[in-house]
Scaffold this active site. Structure first.
Site, PDB file in Angstrom:
ATOM      1  N   ARG A  18     -33.841 -17.528 -35.031  1.00  0.00           N
ATOM      2  CA  ARG A  18     -33.601 -18.509 -34.568  1.00  0.00           C
ATOM      3  C   ARG A  18     -32.800 -19.423 -34.205  1.00  0.00           C
ATOM      4  O   ARG A  18     -32.327 -20.319 -33.242  1.00  0.00           O
ATOM      5  CB  ARG A  18     -34.330 -19.891 -35.690  1.00  0.00           C
ATOM      6  CG  ARG A  18     -34.255 -20.283 -37.010  1.00  0.00           C
ATOM      7  CD  ARG A  18     -34.817 -20.472 -38.119  1.00  0.00           C
ATOM      8  NE  ARG A  18     -35.642 -19.644 -38.740  1.00  0.00           N
ATOM      9  CZ  ARG A  18     -36.575 -19.585 -39.722  1.00  0.00           C
ATOM     10  NH1 ARG A  18     -36.961 -21.047 -40.261  1.00  0.00           N
ATOM     11  NH2 ARG A  18     -37.285 -18.515 -39.789  1.00  0.00           N
TER      12      ARG A  18
ATOM     13  N   LYS B 174     -32.175  -7.974 -47.443  1.00  0.00           N
ATOM     14  CA  LYS B 174     -33.275  -7.979 -47.135  1.00  0.00           C
ATOM     15  C   LYS B 174     -33.576  -6.565 -48.584  1.00  0.00           C
ATOM     16  O   LYS B 174     -32.551  -5.812 -48.722  1.00  0.00           O
ATOM     17  CB  LYS B 174     -34.219  -7.197 -46.129  1.00  0.00           C
ATOM     18  CG  LYS B 174     -34.551  -8.525 -45.326  1.00  0.00           C
ATOM     19  CD  LYS B 174     -34.808  -7.709 -43.990  1.00  0.00           C
ATOM     20  CE  LYS B 174     -34.693  -8.812 -42.547  1.00  0.00           C
ATOM     21  NZ  LYS B 174     -35.689  -9.959 -43.103  1.00  0.00           N
TER      22      LYS B 174
END
Ligand code: BES
Ligand code: ZN
Ligand code: ZN
Length: 481
Positions: free
Chosen positions: A336, A262
Site C-alpha cells: 500500500r 514473514k
C-alpha cells in the site's frame, strides 16, 4: 502454436489426436458426415462416456484417419457458458500434453449458439498450453491445432494469440526467480515495449529521480534492499482524446516482510508479489499489439521488501509523494505504501479519467474469497459495473467489497496523518481505505489479487504457480470503455 481451420470434415489434416466434443452421448453431425469407425462407439456403448463437462476418453482405431481420438464432454447444452467451454477444452489439452502429443485437431461444436465459442475454445487451448520450461525440462506443449467445421477467421486467431502471449508474459515474469525478476528487469521489459509501436513511450525514474520527486514511501520500502528501486511508466497514446486510464501494478519483486519478517510458510510464494506489475505490463502489451484506440498509462513502482541493517522500521514516519505523513506500524504492509506514491503521482501529474490498481495486497483476500475470486473496491459505480461485465466475459471472477468509511478510524495515528495498518479486524478493507486516502476525486478501483495470482497446484487452464490473472479482465475492460 500454429492454428488453422478447415471447413469440411473430410478435408481435415491428419493429426496426433482428433478431439470430438459431445453434448450427451451423440456424435456431432459433422463427424457423422463420414462413416464412424466401430471402435469410436465403444466407450459410449460401455457407458464409460456420457458427455459430462470436462469428461475425456481416448479411443484408438485402426481404420480411421487418426489413430487416436479424444471424446470430450461439454456438459448439458442448456448449461453451456463461455467459461465451461474454456475449461472443457483445457481439460482435453492437458490430457494431450500428458501424452506428449504435438498436433491436435478439434471438431467445432457448431450446435452451440453462444457467441464467441471460437474465441473461448482458443482461450482454453492457449491458456492451458502454457509451460514454464526453465526449471522443469520434461514438459510438453502442443505445436499445432486445426479447427474443423468453421470458416477461416484469421482476425480472431490473431487476437487470441496476442491475448494469450500477454498472459504468458505476465506468467513468465511471476514464475521467474526473484533474483532474476528484479526491479531492473521489470524496467528492461517495459523498455522493450517501445519496439511494438511508436505510440508507446516509456519513462523510468531511477533512485536519484525518485528521491528528487519525493516518493519517500517507495524509498522507505526499498531501504533494506541491495537492488535499486524503479518507478516505471509505459504510456500508450493512440488517440487524441484525453480520456486516459492509468493502470498501477504492485511491483514488490520479493516480499520478506521487512523487519516484521514473514514466517517461512508465508514467505515461500513471495516472489509472486509483483503479479500486479506483471498484469499491467501484460495488459498494455496486449493493448498496443492489438492497436486498441484507448489511452493507457501503466505504472509500476518496483522494489524488493528486504531485510537488512538499513531496513525501514516500525514506529518511523515517512512522507508520501502527496505530502501526507504515514506512520509505519508494520513493514509487511509495504504494498500500500508504494501504491500510495504511484496513485498520488498519477492523480497529480497524469490527471486520468480513472485509475485501476491491481495488487497482491493482502493474504486476507484469500481467506475471504479463495483462489478464484479477486476482491474489488471502487468509488465508482460505472467502473465497478464495467469491471463486472468484463469479469463475466473473461471468467476472471471478482466480488465487490465495501469501502466502509467508519473503519477509517482504525488508520488514525497519534504521530502522523495516517498509519499503514488498521487493527486485526477487516484488514482487507482497511488496506483499501488506506489507498483511497490518495485517490482524491478520481474514479478508481482497487483489485486485490492476493488469492488469484498464483496456485500451489495447477487448476483448470491455469498452471502453477503464476496464473496471469487480470490481463484478460483489464484488456476486456479497456476494450469496452
Ligand atoms: N504481499 C503480502 C500479501 C499477500 C500475502 C499476498 C499472501 C499473497 C499471499 C502483503 O504485502 C502483506 O504482507 N500483507 C499483510 C498485511 C498485514 C501486515 C496488515 C498480510 O496480508 O498479512
Ligand atoms: Zn508484505
Ligand atoms: Zn507484499
Amino acid at each position: 502454436m500454429k492454428v488453422t481451420t478447415v471447413k469440411e470434415f473430410s478435408k481435415r489434416k491428419v493429426s496426433d489426436c482428433l478431439i470430438i466434443p459431445f453434448f450427451g452421448n451423440k456424435y456431432p453431425k459433422i463427424a457423422c458426415s463420414c462413416k464412424i469407425p466401430e471402435e469410436w462407439k465403444i466407450p459410449i456403448e460401455c457407458l464409460d462416456f456420457s458427455g459430462k463437462e470436462k469428461q475425456t476418453v481416448f479411443v484408438y482405431a485402426k481404420d480411421s484417419k487418426e489413430k487416436r481420438i479424444l471424446l470430450l464432454g461439454l456438459g448439458k447444452k442448456e448449461e453451456i457458458s463461455k467459461e465451461s467451454i474454456r475449461k472443457s477444452f483445457a481439460s482435453a489439452v492437458l490430457q494431450c500434453k500428458q501424452k506428449k502429443i504435438e498436433k491436435i485437431s478439434i471438431v467445432f461444436p457448431s450446435e452451440i449458439k453462444e457467441e464467441n465459442v471460437f474465441s473461448n475454445i482458443l482461450e482454453g487451448v492457449y491458456l492451458s498450453n502454457y509451460t514454464y520450461l526453465k526449471f522443469k525440462k520434461n514438459v510438453h506443449s502442443l505445436k499445432s491445432l486445426e479447427i474443423i467445421g468453421v470458416e477461416k477467421n484469421l482476425k480472431l486467431i490473431k487476437k487470441n494469440m496476442i491475448l494469450s502471449s500477454g498472459v504468458s508474459l505476465a506468467r513468465d515474469l511471476v514464475n521467474g526467480n526473484a533474483d532474476e525478476i528484479t526491479p531492473e528487469k521489470l524496467k528492461e521489459v517495459a523498455e522493450e515495449f517501445k519496439k511494438i509501436s511508436p505510440k508507446i513511450k516509456v519513462s523510468v525514474f531511477d533512485k536519484k529521480r525518485i528521491e528528487k520527486e519525493g516518493m519517500d514511501l517507495l524509498l522507505a520500502v526499498n531501504k533494506g534492499s541491495c537492488t535499486e528501486p524503479y518507478f516505471i511508466m509505459v504510456d500508450y497514446k493512440p488517440d487524441k482524446l484525453d480520456d486516459k486510464t492509468v493502470l498501477i501494478g504492485k511491483g514488490i519483486t520479493y516480499d520478506t516482510g521487512g523487519l516484521c519478517l514473514k514466517s517461512p510458510e508465508s514467505m515461500d510464494t513471495m516472489k509472486t508479489d509483483m503479479s500486479g506489475a506483471a498484469c499491467v505490463l501484460g495488459t498494455i502489451y496486449v493493448c498496443a499489439m492489438l492497436g486498441l484506440k484507448k489511452n493507457i498509462t501503466a505504472i509500476v513502482p518496483a522494489t524488493e521488501n528486504s531485510i537488512g541493517s538499513k531496513s525501514y522500521k516500525p514506529g518511523d514516519v515517512y512522507f508520501s509523494y502527496s505530502k501526507k505523513s504515514v506512520e509505519i506500524v508494520n513493514t509487511d504492509a509495504e504494498g500500500r505504501l508504494i501504491l500510495a506514491d504511484a496513485i498520488s503521482y498519477a492523480v497529480k501529474k497524469l490527471k486520468p479519467k480513472r485509475i485501476i490498481d491491481i495488487a497482491t495486497l493482502t493474504g486476507a483476500v484469500k481467506i475471504a474469497l479463495g483462489e478464484e475470486i479477486a476482491g474489488v473496491f471502487s468509488n465508482s459505480k460505472d467502473v465497478w459495473e464495467k469491471l463486472k461485465k468484463s469479469s463475466e466475459n473473461t471468467g476472471e471472477n471478482i466480488w465487490r467489497m465495501p469501502l466502509f468509511k467508519e473503519y477509517k478510524t482504525s488508520l488514525r495515528s497519534e504521530i502522523a496523518d495516517i498509519k499503514n495498518i488498521g487493527g486485526k479486524a477487516a484488514g482487507f478493507i482497511t488496506s483499501a481505505l488506506f489507498l483511497q486516502e490518495f485517490v482524491e476525486d478520481i474514479q478508481w478501483a482497487h483489485i486485490d489479487i492476493g488469492g488469484t495470482s498464483y496456485y500451489k497446484k495447477p487448476k483448470g487452464y491455469h498452471p502453477t504457480p503464476a496464473t496471469g490473472y487480470g490481463v484478460r479482465l483489464l484488456v476486456d475492460f479497456l476494450e469496452n470503455l
